[in-house]
Design an enzyme around this catalytic site. Structure first.
Site, PDB file in Angstrom:
ATOM      1  N   ASP A 221      40.731  34.305  49.054  1.00 23.27           N
ATOM      2  CA  ASP A 221      40.222  35.394  48.543  1.00 23.27           C
ATOM      3  C   ASP A 221      38.763  35.381  48.509  1.00 23.27           C
ATOM      4  OD1 ASP A 221      40.757  38.306  47.020  1.00 23.27           O
ATOM      5  OD2 ASP A 221      39.341  37.016  45.645  1.00 23.27           O
TER       6      ASP A 221
ATOM      7  N   GLU B 238      40.142  36.142  53.712  1.00 21.80           N
ATOM      8  CA  GLU B 238      40.011  37.779  53.208  1.00 21.80           C
ATOM      9  C   GLU B 238      38.489  37.687  53.321  1.00 21.80           C
ATOM     10  OE1 GLU B 238      39.312  40.972  50.497  1.00 21.80           O
ATOM     11  OE2 GLU B 238      38.962  38.896  49.781  1.00 21.80           O
TER      12      GLU B 238
HETATM   13  C1  GLC Z   1      39.342  40.606  47.203  1.00 27.19           C
HETATM   14  C2  GLC Z   1      40.734  41.356  46.659  1.00 27.19           C
HETATM   15  C3  GLC Z   1      40.237  42.469  45.852  1.00 27.19           C
HETATM   16  C4  GLC Z   1      39.517  41.723  44.838  1.00 27.19           C
HETATM   17  C5  GLC Z   1      38.435  40.979  45.066  1.00 27.19           C
HETATM   18  C6  GLC Z   1      37.781  40.150  44.103  1.00 27.19           C
HETATM   19  O1  GLC Z   1      38.606  41.637  48.023  1.00 27.19           O
HETATM   20  O2  GLC Z   1      41.421  41.863  47.715  1.00 27.19           O
HETATM   21  O3  GLC Z   1      41.475  43.194  45.321  1.00 27.19           O
HETATM   22  O4  GLC Z   1      38.921  42.950  43.921  1.00 27.19           O
HETATM   23  O5  GLC Z   1      38.774  39.933  46.152  1.00 27.19           O
HETATM   24  O6  GLC Z   1      38.613  39.018  43.685  1.00 27.19           O
END
Ligand code: GLC
Length: 644
Positions: A283, A325
């Site tokens: 993430d 991500e």
């Molecule tokens: C990623 C997640 C999102 C979250 C962010 C902070 O982008 O998909 O939902 O707010 O990380 O952890």
């Protein structure tokens, strides 16, 4: 005596001796993998460490051996299988499903009891949204983790997670869990220790005594949540300092230049792998390295650190894969799958955000030229990696449209982004969408969109108008969009509820913890009564479910959809019509999409390598309609063509 530099395999052998496991069963395999991936581990450390490299390498060697020793036998067997099928997530049968455990099934045990539903859809990969123990709400949907070694109490225990993983494995489904790399909750033990004056833990974070340095950084830092968390630093009394908080004020950014943080995450990676997790969704990975004068995203050290963690996993728990991500532009995102020296040794999967954005843009404009222009710019990815393709996820849609790309098709970038927000917020004349704006940034004019796939694609509007013809068009539009997602190559991710055309859910307005964050409008609870209608094609749910399942079934039968091969997106003689060509040794696949609600024609030149051959549309089982040298396409047609 001069010290001879040890390589990583030698350090791991020494660590095994220190831990008394130098003769343990399987040690030869461990050392063979260490010889294969050790150089990667070391190169990553050298490129991103400011500390004493030797010490860090020895610490990592110890972590690798400890993680390997703790690895349960069934997972070692899984490692052996996966080493024989390293492309499991690239194959045409790979299909993802994404859900919040509580919203899908109450608890982890509840998920276990719905495995049949997942199987029925053809799921081979399940991403359960954040389930490690977060701080009490608000916690950014669980992305503010207070303990990575505990499960959220209302979902169950770590033991339940292990049981679930094992049930999923028995059913051919891999488990993905989030590993939040960029920040921890301010209630995490590391943050608590820092607050109580422990200098070692204070160094886990970026803390500044006054605004001098933060202000310097702020000059080039964007704001992720300009609306509810403006700025990137938060004053904390207990720290007597400004702590770096890219996201919410309760999410404290970690200092990845500190080797202690690297070791913590190497250890956590193996800890989660040993619970049966098959894939870690990394993430907010783009943000983990900070550099003055930059946006502090996509810095080269991010990839070096991933390379180290990836090598740690490949040596100790080789069936684990990584998904990045990184919701960033085309030039940046490919680095997460690996470019140059990083090719094939960082993440295995990465979200294809541009594809998602461009599909929605093409549907709103009935014009595929921008899509072609944007996707054409993507350099090839390593053949061992795959995109995660999707139409919707739990986040908002940010209009990541490049100004130069827009200009190339005669549009103004900012104006087009504005148009897309107006269109999908349901404001623009002629729009089919029902959605809402998220995080309007007054300073930049930027805004993003929340809403479910079905509502954004027109289903909600048609139902509100009680108009059957409109509903029919909306379902076709949804099918066309999903066909692009399933046909692109890579693992398609189906976001919970989209298989049933669930509409926007306004119940978040009644939940104090969610009311300020309208991303909850597209994070519904699974209505199992509606899901029960999936076998009745006469219902909306049954119709959409049937279409989505059909896409998965056809996809599985097409070897040309293996992710090792690239898709080439092409314009046709008609700007509403897109061609996607996949050249594969097993046979070419040419996809043709009509992004408009009208009948369209285009030159048969669109058939590319299939031109002049008898072809069949694998989705309908029929030959496409061809008149002279024109392909004739119904509204929102989606054709997957192969030779007969
Ligand atoms: C990623 C997640 C999102 C979250 C962010 C902070 O982008 O998909 O939902 O707010 O990380 O952890």
């Amino acid at each position: 005596m001069t010290a001879v530099a040890l390589d990583v395999a030698e350090r791991i052998a020494l660590a095994a001796r220190r831990q008394g496991v130098e003769r343990a069963e399987g040690i030869d395999d461990l050392l063979a993998r260490a010889r294969r991936w050790g150089a990667d581990l070391e190169a990553g450390v050298r490129a991103a460490s400011t500390d004493d490299v030797d010490t860090l390498l020895d610490r990592l060697a110890d972590i690798v051996v400890e993680g390997w020793v703790a690895r349960p036998d069934p997972l070692r067997a899984r490692d052996r299988d996966r080493l024989l099928t390293p492309d499991w997530f690239q194959r045409p049968d790979a299909l993802g499903y994404v859900a919040y455990a509580d919203r899908f099934a109450g608890t982890l045990e509840g998920v276990t009891s719905h495995v049949e539903y997942l199987r029925e859809l053809g799921t081979t990969y399940l991403h359960l949204m954040p389930l490690l123990r977060p701080r009490p709400a608000p916690n950014d949907g669980g992305y503010a983790v207070a303990d990575y070694r505990e499960v959220r109490a209302d979902l169950g225990t770590m033991g339940d997670l292990e049981k679930l993983a094992s049930v999923l494995h028995d059913n051919g489904i891999a488990l993905t869990v989030d590993l939040v790399l960029n920040h921890v909750a301010k209630e995490h033990a590391w943050a608590e220790a820092a607050c109580s004056g422990d200098a070692r833990h204070r160094d886990y974070f970026y803390v500044f005594p006054d605004r001098t340095v933060p202000d310097e950084y702020e000059r080039t830092l964007p704001e992720v949540f300009p609306d509810f968390a403006p700025g990137n630093f938060t004053w904390d009394d207990r720290l007597a300092g400004w702590v770096w908080t890219t996201f919410n004020d309760y999410q404290w950014d970690l200092n990845w230049s500190n080797p202690d943080v690297v070791c913590e995450f190497a250890d956590l990676t193996l800890y989660l792998a040993n619970r049966g997790v098959d894939c870690l969704r990394l993430d907010a990975i783009a943000f983990i390295w900070k550099r003055m004068g930059t946006s502090c995203q996509n810095e080269p050290e991010v990839h070096a650190l991933t390379r180290t963690l990836r090598a740690v996993a490949r040596i100790a728990a080789p069936s684990l894969v990584f998904k990045a991500e990184a919701i960033v532009g085309p030039e940046d995102v490919v680095h997460y799958l690996g470019v140059g020296e990083y090719a094939g040794n960082v993440s295995d999967l990465a979200y294809h955000n541009s594809l998602m954005v461009q599909i929605w843009s093409a549907l709103a404009t009935r014009d595929v030229r921008l899509l072609v222009r944007a996707l054409d710019r993507f350099p090839p990815k390593p053949t061992t990696t795959a995109w995660a393709t999707y139409l919707r996820c739990h986040d908002d849609i940010g209009w990541a449209v490049d100004d130069a790309d827009a200009a190339a098709v005669g549009w103004d970038g900012p104006a087009h982004r504005r148009f897309l927000s107006d269109w999908y917020a349901g404001r623009a004349p002629g729009t089919f969408a029902v959605g809402a704006e998220f995080q309007v940034n007054e300073a930049t004019g930027d805004s993003r969109i929340s809403g479910s796939a079905a509502s954004l694609a027109g289903v909600e509007q048609a139902l509100l108008a009680d108009n059957g013809a409109l509903l029919d068009t909306a379902v076709r539009r949804l099918f066309c969009a999903y066909a692009m997602v399933y046909g692109f190559g890579g693992i398609p991710l189906l976001y919970m509820g989209d298989e049933l055309a669930l509409r926007n859910d306004s119940s978040f307005l009644d939940e104090p913890d969610h009311v300020d964050d309208n991303r909850w409008m597209h994070r519904p609870r699974m209505p199992w009564d509606l899901a029960a209608r999936r076998s009745s094609p006469a219902t909306l749910e049954g119709r959409v479910y049937g279409l989505v399942k059909h896409l998965g079934d056809v996809r599985r039968s097409l070897p040309s959809l293996h992710a090792a091969v690239e898709s080439s997106v092409r314009e046709t003689s008609n700007r509403a019509v897109l061609a996607v060509v996949r050249s594969h040794a097993a046979g070419d696949l040419v996809q043709v999409y009509n992004a408009s609600p009208d009948w369209q024609r285009c030159d048969t030149f669109a058939l590319g390598p299939l031109l002049g051959r008898p072809v069949v549309d694998r989705l309908s089982g029929e030959a496409p309609e061809i008149e002279g040298n024109q392909l004739v396409l119904p509204p929102y047609a989606a054709l997957w063509l192969t030779g007969r």
